[in-house]
Design a protein around this motif. Structure first.
Motif, PDB file in Angstrom:
ATOM      1  N   ASN A 104       0.837  -1.333   0.009  1.00  0.00           N
ATOM      2  CA  ASN A 104      -0.066  -0.089   0.245  1.00  0.00           C
ATOM      3  C   ASN A 104       0.627   1.462  -0.002  1.00  0.00           C
ATOM      4  N   MET A 105       1.989   1.315  -0.825  1.00  0.00           N
ATOM      5  CA  MET A 105       3.151   2.524  -1.136  1.00  0.00           C
ATOM      6  C   MET A 105       2.725   2.810  -1.981  1.00  0.00           C
ATOM      7  N   TYR A 106       3.493   4.274  -2.135  1.00  0.00           N
ATOM      8  CA  TYR A 106       4.157   4.361  -3.575  1.00  0.00           C
ATOM      9  C   TYR A 106       6.137   4.972  -3.305  1.00  0.00           C
ATOM     10  N   GLY A 107       6.672   4.683  -4.205  1.00  0.00           N
ATOM     11  CA  GLY A 107       7.851   4.710  -4.575  1.00  0.00           C
ATOM     12  C   GLY A 107       8.207   5.127  -5.766  1.00  0.00           C
ATOM     13  N   LEU A 108       9.255   6.201  -5.156  1.00  0.00           N
ATOM     14  CA  LEU A 108       9.522   6.095  -6.704  1.00  0.00           C
ATOM     15  C   LEU A 108      11.817   6.442  -6.191  1.00  0.00           C
ATOM     16  N   LEU A 109      12.223   5.829  -7.283  1.00  0.00           N
ATOM     17  CA  LEU A 109      13.757   5.994  -7.381  1.00  0.00           C
ATOM     18  C   LEU A 109      14.071   6.637  -8.466  1.00  0.00           C
ATOM     19  N   PRO A 170       0.741   1.460  -5.743  1.00  0.00           N
ATOM     20  CA  PRO A 170       0.665   0.166  -4.639  1.00  0.00           C
ATOM     21  C   PRO A 170      -0.027  -0.600  -5.017  1.00  0.00           C
ATOM     22  N   GLN A 171      -1.043  -0.675  -5.978  1.00  0.00           N
ATOM     23  CA  GLN A 171      -1.438  -1.608  -6.497  1.00  0.00           C
ATOM     24  C   GLN A 171      -0.334  -2.097  -8.034  1.00  0.00           C
ATOM     25  N   ARG A 172       0.665  -1.776  -8.028  1.00  0.00           N
ATOM     26  CA  ARG A 172       1.317  -1.924  -9.064  1.00  0.00           C
ATOM     27  C   ARG A 172       2.512  -2.091  -9.753  1.00  0.00           C
ATOM     28  N   ASP A 173       3.608  -2.388 -10.219  1.00  0.00           N
ATOM     29  CA  ASP A 173       4.961  -2.674 -10.124  1.00  0.00           C
ATOM     30  C   ASP A 173       5.310  -2.719  -8.795  1.00  0.00           C
ATOM     31  N   ASN A 174       4.058  -2.721  -8.234  1.00  0.00           N
ATOM     32  CA  ASN A 174       4.339  -3.736  -6.522  1.00  0.00           C
ATOM     33  C   ASN A 174       6.214  -4.045  -5.813  1.00  0.00           C
ATOM     34  N   LEU A 175       5.857  -5.641  -6.400  1.00  0.00           N
ATOM     35  CA  LEU A 175       6.419  -6.172  -6.210  1.00  0.00           C
ATOM     36  C   LEU A 175       7.592  -5.876  -7.228  1.00  0.00           C
ATOM     37  N   HIS A 176       9.245  -5.685  -6.622  1.00  0.00           N
ATOM     38  CA  HIS A 176      10.342  -5.606  -7.185  1.00  0.00           C
ATOM     39  C   HIS A 176      11.842  -6.213  -6.576  1.00  0.00           C
ATOM     40  N   GLN A 177      12.239  -5.951  -7.918  1.00  0.00           N
ATOM     41  CA  GLN A 177      13.975  -6.213  -7.481  1.00  0.00           C
ATOM     42  C   GLN A 177      14.431  -5.265  -7.877  1.00  0.00           C
ATOM     43  N   ILE A 178      15.989  -5.253  -7.638  1.00  0.00           N
ATOM     44  CA  ILE A 178      17.174  -4.058  -7.649  1.00  0.00           C
ATOM     45  C   ILE A 178      17.815  -4.601  -7.344  1.00  0.00           C
ATOM     46  N   GLU A 179      18.807  -4.529  -9.236  1.00  0.00           N
ATOM     47  CA  GLU A 179      20.364  -5.203  -9.017  1.00  0.00           C
ATOM     48  C   GLU A 179      20.950  -4.067  -9.469  1.00  0.00           C
ATOM     49  N   ALA A 180      22.737  -4.224  -9.276  1.00  0.00           N
ATOM     50  CA  ALA A 180      23.413  -3.392  -9.257  1.00  0.00           C
ATOM     51  C   ALA A 180      24.016  -4.232 -10.331  1.00  0.00           C
ATOM     52  N   VAL A 181      23.865  -3.242 -11.807  1.00  0.00           N
ATOM     53  CA  VAL A 181      24.642  -3.379 -13.260  1.00  0.00           C
ATOM     54  C   VAL A 181      26.137  -3.216 -13.606  1.00  0.00           C
ATOM     55  N   ASP A 182      27.155  -4.248 -13.544  1.00  0.00           N
ATOM     56  CA  ASP A 182      28.217  -3.898 -14.351  1.00  0.00           C
ATOM     57  C   ASP A 182      29.126  -2.552 -13.174  1.00  0.00           C
ATOM     58  N   GLY A 183      28.571  -2.781 -12.330  1.00  0.00           N
ATOM     59  CA  GLY A 183      29.582  -1.680 -11.134  1.00  0.00           C
ATOM     60  C   GLY A 183      28.794  -1.549 -10.007  1.00  0.00           C
ATOM     61  N   PRO A 184      29.084  -0.924  -8.738  1.00  0.00           N
ATOM     62  CA  PRO A 184      28.378  -0.707  -7.720  1.00  0.00           C
ATOM     63  C   PRO A 184      27.374   1.021  -8.385  1.00  0.00           C
ATOM     64  N   THR A 185      26.675   1.147  -7.384  1.00  0.00           N
ATOM     65  CA  THR A 185      25.358   1.947  -8.306  1.00  0.00           C
ATOM     66  C   THR A 185      24.852   3.039  -7.153  1.00  0.00           C
ATOM     67  N   ALA A 186      23.918   3.721  -7.044  1.00  0.00           N
ATOM     68  CA  ALA A 186      23.535   5.016  -6.036  1.00  0.00           C
ATOM     69  C   ALA A 186      21.867   5.150  -6.316  1.00  0.00           C
ATOM     70  N   PHE A 187      20.957   5.051  -5.858  1.00  0.00           N
ATOM     71  CA  PHE A 187      19.491   6.248  -6.336  1.00  0.00           C
ATOM     72  C   PHE A 187      18.888   6.741  -5.141  1.00  0.00           C
ATOM     73  N   LEU A 188      18.538   7.439  -5.314  1.00  0.00           N
ATOM     74  CA  LEU A 188      17.253   8.074  -4.052  1.00  0.00           C
ATOM     75  C   LEU A 188      16.707   7.550  -4.433  1.00  0.00           C
ATOM     76  N   ASP A 189      15.758   7.584  -3.359  1.00  0.00           N
ATOM     77  CA  ASP A 189      14.759   6.714  -3.065  1.00  0.00           C
ATOM     78  C   ASP A 189      13.678   7.723  -2.082  1.00  0.00           C
TER      79      ASP A 189
END
Length: 253
Positions: A104-109, A170-189
């Motif tokens: 039941n949450m929104y997410g932006l990265l 909340p009801q769309r794209d809510n389950l997700h996996q986040i992978e670092a690709v080709d090196g380290p990474t950072a994202f604002l969440d």
């Protein structure tokens, strides 16, 4: 009193917009919410790593494996209210945030440096034995079947600092996996509202157990979507999240 440059910083303006967007949210379809959400996405798209005074980590593929040098993922807390939380996730080379949900949450990265791959899933509104009319016989004990959900993989996308924000609903794209690709990474969440187990917003982890047999794919928006089974699992033993200080402009709300 906050210095004037902090008051006018992009991260301060972003936090104010997040508060305006989610503080009085009534409906995802309401005009006011949609306008505020659009403004928030536009502001978030402007953020660069220099705005947060974060120094990118090494990008060589020969970086030491994350399990040898502490937690694979760390988090920089920026701010939190009853309406939203905001911080930075830093993923080491070869690491990922396992498949999980935001109930039941929104997410932006918004990626600050490096590249992430985001794989998104949705639950289907059916019981394990009714999806596609096909029997469900994974290698599970009877008590485990209550934790199984027929689901669909909606999308897999890669994002860099030049990409627009990745938006979860909340009801769309809510389950997700986040992978670092080709090196380290950072994202604002940004999460809205924040996790709160006492209010039914706890984080759950999942594993892809079994793909529904061929021919059970669905189509949505003109795109083929593959049905599969997700089973809820404990937090994976090889994943944990450490903490480190946030070096950027302070945020006051």
């Amino acid at each position: 009193m906050m210095p004037q440059d902090n008051m006018n910083s992009l991260i301060q303006r972003l936090a104010r917009q997040a508060l305006a967007t989610f503080r009085n949210q009534v409906s995802e379809d309401s005009k006011g919410f949609m306008e505020n959400h659009s403004k928030l996405r536009n502001l978030l798209a402007e953020v660069r790593v220099s705005d947060l005074k974060i120094v990118p980590r090494c990008v060589e593929s020969s970086c030491v494996p994350p399990q040898l040098i502490g937690p694979p993922v760390t988090y920089m807390h920026i701010c939190e209210t009853d309406s939203f939380s905001m911080g930075v996730f830093l993923l080491k080379h070869g690491s990922s945030i396992p498949l999980h949900d935001h109930p039941n949450m929104y997410g932006l990265l918004k990626v600050l440096y490096g590249k992430v791959r985001v794989s998104c899933y949705d639950r289907l509104d059916s019981s394990p034995d009714s999806a596609s009319g096909r029997p469900f016989n994974p290698p599970l004990l009877p008590f485990q079947k209550s934790a199984v959900r027929p689901s669909v993989q909606r999308s897999v996308g890669e994002y860099t600092e030049e990409s627009p924000p990745c938006v979860l609903y909340p009801q769309r794209d809510n389950l997700h996996q986040i992978e670092a690709v080709d090196g380290p990474t950072a994202f604002l969440d940004i999460l809205a509202p924040p996790y709160d187990p006492d209010d039914g917003r706890d984080c759950h982890y999942y594993k892809v157990m079994q793909q529904v047999p061929e021919g059970a794919d669905r189509r949505a928006g003109g795109q083929e979507q593959t049905e599969l089974w997700l089973v809820e699992i404990p937090q994976p033993s090889d994943f944990w999240c450490g903490a480190e200080p946030y070096p950027g402009p302070k945020v006051t709300l």
